[in-house]
Write a protein that holds these residues in place. Structure first.
Motif, PDB file in Angstrom:
ATOM      1  N   VAL A 243       0.843  -1.198   0.000  1.00 19.73           N
ATOM      2  CA  VAL A 243       0.000   0.000   0.000  1.00 19.73           C
ATOM      3  C   VAL A 243       0.880   1.251   0.000  1.00 19.73           C
ATOM      4  N   ILE A 244       0.605   2.119  -0.944  1.00 21.23           N
ATOM      5  CA  ILE A 244       1.268   3.427  -1.010  1.00 21.23           C
ATOM      6  C   ILE A 244       0.168   4.466  -0.884  1.00 21.23           C
ATOM      7  N   TRP A 245       0.327   5.357   0.093  1.00 21.03           N
ATOM      8  CA  TRP A 245      -0.697   6.365   0.358  1.00 21.03           C
ATOM      9  C   TRP A 245      -0.444   7.581  -0.503  1.00 21.03           C
ATOM     10  N   ILE A 246      -1.477   7.993  -1.223  1.00 22.17           N
ATOM     11  CA  ILE A 246      -1.401   9.128  -2.144  1.00 22.17           C
ATOM     12  C   ILE A 246      -2.312  10.224  -1.614  1.00 22.17           C
ATOM     13  N   ASN A 247      -1.819  11.445  -1.633  1.00 24.88           N
ATOM     14  CA  ASN A 247      -2.574  12.600  -1.160  1.00 24.88           C
ATOM     15  C   ASN A 247      -3.304  13.210  -2.361  1.00 24.88           C
ATOM     16  N   LEU A 248      -4.613  12.973  -2.448  1.00 25.85           N
ATOM     17  CA  LEU A 248      -5.413  13.582  -3.519  1.00 25.85           C
ATOM     18  C   LEU A 248      -5.844  14.973  -3.081  1.00 25.85           C
ATOM     19  N   ASP A 249      -5.727  15.909  -3.980  1.00 23.14           N
ATOM     20  CA  ASP A 249      -6.098  17.293  -3.696  1.00 23.14           C
ATOM     21  C   ASP A 249      -7.034  17.756  -4.793  1.00 23.14           C
ATOM     22  N   LYS A 250      -8.114  18.441  -4.421  1.00 23.82           N
ATOM     23  CA  LYS A 250      -9.090  18.861  -5.434  1.00 23.82           C
ATOM     24  C   LYS A 250      -8.515  19.905  -6.383  1.00 23.82           C
ATOM     25  N   SER A 251      -7.441  20.579  -5.975  1.00 19.36           N
ATOM     26  CA  SER A 251      -6.839  21.577  -6.855  1.00 19.36           C
ATOM     27  C   SER A 251      -5.925  20.941  -7.909  1.00 19.36           C
ATOM     28  N   HIS A 252      -5.600  19.638  -7.752  1.00 19.43           N
ATOM     29  CA  HIS A 252      -4.776  18.936  -8.737  1.00 19.43           C
ATOM     30  C   HIS A 252      -5.658  18.348  -9.822  1.00 19.43           C
ATOM     31  N   GLU A 253      -5.173  18.379 -11.044  1.00 22.77           N
ATOM     32  CA  GLU A 253      -5.923  17.752 -12.135  1.00 22.77           C
ATOM     33  C   GLU A 253      -5.990  16.245 -11.910  1.00 22.77           C
ATOM     34  N   HIS A 254      -4.848  15.654 -11.535  1.00 23.59           N
ATOM     35  CA  HIS A 254      -4.797  14.243 -11.169  1.00 23.59           C
ATOM     36  C   HIS A 254      -3.544  13.994 -10.333  1.00 23.59           C
ATOM     37  N   ASP A 255      -3.532  12.846  -9.648  1.00 25.38           N
ATOM     38  CA  ASP A 255      -2.386  12.423  -8.845  1.00 25.38           C
ATOM     39  C   ASP A 255      -2.029  11.007  -9.268  1.00 25.38           C
ATOM     40  N   ARG A 256      -0.734  10.686  -9.211  1.00 24.24           N
ATOM     41  CA  ARG A 256      -0.248   9.407  -9.732  1.00 24.24           C
ATOM     42  C   ARG A 256       0.472   8.619  -8.651  1.00 24.24           C
ATOM     43  N   CYS A 257       0.265   7.295  -8.659  1.00 22.50           N
ATOM     44  CA  CYS A 257       0.974   6.391  -7.757  1.00 22.50           C
ATOM     45  C   CYS A 257       2.415   6.265  -8.250  1.00 22.50           C
ATOM     46  N   PRO A 258       3.400   6.487  -7.368  1.00 18.32           N
ATOM     47  CA  PRO A 258       4.783   6.414  -7.812  1.00 18.32           C
ATOM     48  C   PRO A 258       5.250   4.987  -8.108  1.00 18.32           C
ATOM     49  N   GLU A 259       4.538   3.973  -7.625  1.00 15.77           N
ATOM     50  CA  GLU A 259       4.959   2.586  -7.818  1.00 15.77           C
ATOM     51  C   GLU A 259       4.428   2.012  -9.130  1.00 15.77           C
ATOM     52  N   CYS A 260       3.110   2.044  -9.335  1.00 15.94           N
ATOM     53  CA  CYS A 260       2.519   1.407 -10.520  1.00 15.94           C
ATOM     54  C   CYS A 260       2.129   2.417 -11.597  1.00 15.94           C
TER      55      CYS A 260
END
Length: 150
Positions: A116-133
């Motif tokens: 499990v890799i925890w990703i911080n989603l922010d509404k101001s970001h267009e998208h967020d990406r998992c650094p592993e997969c």
């Protein structure tokens, strides 16, 4: 070493001792968390001489969650995120959120292909990406800008 240092501090005059302040006092005073009460999140409390029920003593988000459960609804989605594809910028994995920032645990695609890799989603970001997969996540903000959940 610690015992010598603490003994030296106790032996020092009161004015020379370092000031000890709890972090909680400073944070609550400066965060602006006090005074933003949602009318449905405040309760009058229990009656004098009686033990209050959970609903009578609950405040804030806990009270709103209990009121939703009385109506037969779930306020918070506690089900695992259904990852049916590897998210891409054109076809991301959409996560609904009531808060402008949300943590999402990615286990990869296919499911559980990495830790499990925890990703911080922010509404101001267009998208967020998992650094592993490399899976791409985006947030669908369904909350209200007026709510202050501190």
């Amino acid at each position: 070493m610690f015992a010598l240092r603490s003994a030296a501090i106790r032996a020092a005059p009161l004015a020379a001792r370092p000031a000890v302040r709890p972090f909680s006092i400073l944070g609550a005073r400066l965060s602006g968390a006090v005074g933003h009460a949602n009318p449905s999140s405040v309760t009058p409390g229990g009656k004098a001489g009686e033990v209050p029920t959970d609903l009578e003593q609950a405040t804030g988000l806990e009270r709103i969650e209990l009121l939703a459960k009385l109506e037969g609804k779930e306020l918070f989605d506690m089900e695992p995120l259904q990852v049916t594809h590897l998210g891409t910028p054109k076809n991301p994995i959409v996560v609904e959120s009531h808060d402008p920032i949300r943590f999402v645990g990615c286990t990869g695609f296919p499911v559980e292909s990495h830790d499990v890799i925890w990703i911080n989603l922010d509404k101001s970001h267009e998208h967020d990406r998992c650094p592993e997969c490399g899976s791409v996540f985006t947030m669908n903000f369904v909350g209200s800008e007026d709510e202050h959940h501190h």
